[in-house]
Write a protein that holds these residues in place. Structure first.
Motif, PDB file in Angstrom:
ATOM      1  N   LEU A 192       0.917  -1.150  -0.022  1.00 50.37           N
ATOM      2  CA  LEU A 192       0.003   0.137  -0.153  1.00 50.37           C
ATOM      3  C   LEU A 192       0.924   1.144  -0.090  1.00 50.37           C
ATOM      4  CD1 LEU A 192      -2.972  -1.055   2.366  1.00 50.37           C
ATOM      5  CD2 LEU A 192      -2.865  -0.983  -0.134  1.00 50.37           C
ATOM      6  N   HIS A 193       2.068   1.031   0.794  1.00 49.94           N
ATOM      7  CA  HIS A 193       2.764   2.409   0.770  1.00 49.94           C
ATOM      8  C   HIS A 193       3.585   2.686  -0.865  1.00 49.94           C
ATOM      9  CE1 HIS A 193       5.933   4.782   2.945  1.00 49.94           C
ATOM     10  NE2 HIS A 193       6.656   4.584   1.877  1.00 49.94           N
ATOM     11  N   ALA A 194       3.776   1.484  -1.197  1.00 43.47           N
ATOM     12  CA  ALA A 194       4.312   1.812  -2.671  1.00 43.47           C
ATOM     13  C   ALA A 194       3.207   2.300  -3.646  1.00 43.47           C
ATOM     14  CB  ALA A 194       4.861   0.368  -3.097  1.00 43.47           C
ATOM     15  N   LEU A 195       2.032   1.792  -3.531  1.00 40.16           N
ATOM     16  CA  LEU A 195       0.862   2.348  -4.395  1.00 40.16           C
ATOM     17  C   LEU A 195       0.819   3.615  -3.903  1.00 40.16           C
ATOM     18  CD1 LEU A 195      -1.221  -1.028  -4.291  1.00 40.16           C
ATOM     19  CD2 LEU A 195       0.096  -0.088  -6.160  1.00 40.16           C
ATOM     20  N   VAL A 196       0.863   4.158  -2.742  1.00 41.07           N
ATOM     21  CA  VAL A 196       0.723   5.513  -2.239  1.00 41.07           C
ATOM     22  C   VAL A 196       1.655   6.376  -3.110  1.00 41.07           C
ATOM     23  CG1 VAL A 196       0.663   7.260  -0.627  1.00 41.07           C
ATOM     24  CG2 VAL A 196      -0.603   5.297  -0.292  1.00 41.07           C
ATOM     25  N   VAL A 197       2.933   6.144  -3.244  1.00 41.59           N
ATOM     26  CA  VAL A 197       3.985   6.518  -3.810  1.00 41.59           C
ATOM     27  C   VAL A 197       3.823   6.658  -5.244  1.00 41.59           C
ATOM     28  CG1 VAL A 197       6.546   6.836  -4.438  1.00 41.59           C
ATOM     29  CG2 VAL A 197       5.397   6.221  -1.894  1.00 41.59           C
ATOM     30  N   LEU A 198       3.285   5.610  -5.756  1.00 45.55           N
ATOM     31  CA  LEU A 198       2.945   5.496  -7.390  1.00 45.55           C
ATOM     32  C   LEU A 198       1.917   6.541  -7.579  1.00 45.55           C
ATOM     33  CD1 LEU A 198       3.325   3.818  -9.902  1.00 45.55           C
ATOM     34  CD2 LEU A 198       1.420   2.251  -9.260  1.00 45.55           C
ATOM     35  N   VAL A 225      -0.870   6.989   5.591  1.00 46.96           N
ATOM     36  CA  VAL A 225      -1.794   6.449   4.867  1.00 46.96           C
ATOM     37  C   VAL A 225      -2.086   4.840   4.459  1.00 46.96           C
ATOM     38  CG1 VAL A 225      -2.943   6.661   2.357  1.00 46.96           C
ATOM     39  CG2 VAL A 225      -2.107   8.721   3.351  1.00 46.96           C
ATOM     40  N   ALA A 226      -0.767   4.219   4.274  1.00 42.84           N
ATOM     41  CA  ALA A 226      -1.015   2.946   4.101  1.00 42.84           C
ATOM     42  C   ALA A 226      -1.322   2.094   5.403  1.00 42.84           C
ATOM     43  CB  ALA A 226       0.430   2.413   3.640  1.00 42.84           C
TER      44      ALA A 226
END
Length: 149
Positions: free
Chosen positions: A58-64, A77-78
């Protein structure tokens, strides 16, 4: 993973975040394959590692989605999303959806488990530190490039 460490800006950040997401899924699948038992130590290791990796993903998807996001905000957020999904399992909806769909089972789970909340926090802390280290590395790299010019 902010823009300062890449010459390509948000596009490079998104590529790095997408790569991190793919790597996270690959690690999760390997952990799951390695955790042979549904009960006992191996099963618990796989389950809780999966919980932490869920939040890292989820953290990676937020940065994406938001390449300029700060590490603490992305981690918060994650973690918030992970906890929201876990608390939603107190209602019958995720269980019903999980019974009908493998994707829903992977994303939503089915039953509330309080220890999962801790492991989501572990994942958020890990995501934060990796993100912050990349930012620190990029700051040093940017300074070095500027000094060379």
């Amino acid at each position: 993973m902010n823009d300062s460490w890449r010459r390509g800006g948000p596009r490079s950040t998104r590529l790095l975040a997408a790569g991190a997401a793919v790597l996270t899924v690959a690690v999760a699948l390997c952990v799951r394959a390695g955790a042979t038992g549904a009960s006992g130590t191996s099963g618990a290791v796989g389950k809780y590692a999966g919980d932490a990796l869920y939040t890292v993903l989820l953290h990676a998807l937020v940065v994406l989605a938001v390449p300029r996001v700060r590490p603490l905000v992305a981690a918060a957020v994650a973690l918030g999303a992970s906890w929201a999904v876990e608390f939603s399992q107190l209602s019958p909806v995720p269980g019903e959806l999980s019974a009908r769909s493998t994707l829903a089972r992977l994303v939503l789970g089915s039953t509330f488990n309080a220890p999962d909340l801790f492991w989501y926090a572990v994942g958020a802390v890990f995501g934060y530190f990796v993100h912050a280290m990349l930012n620190a590395f990029s700051s040093r790299r940017t300074v070095a490039v500027v000094r060379e010019s």
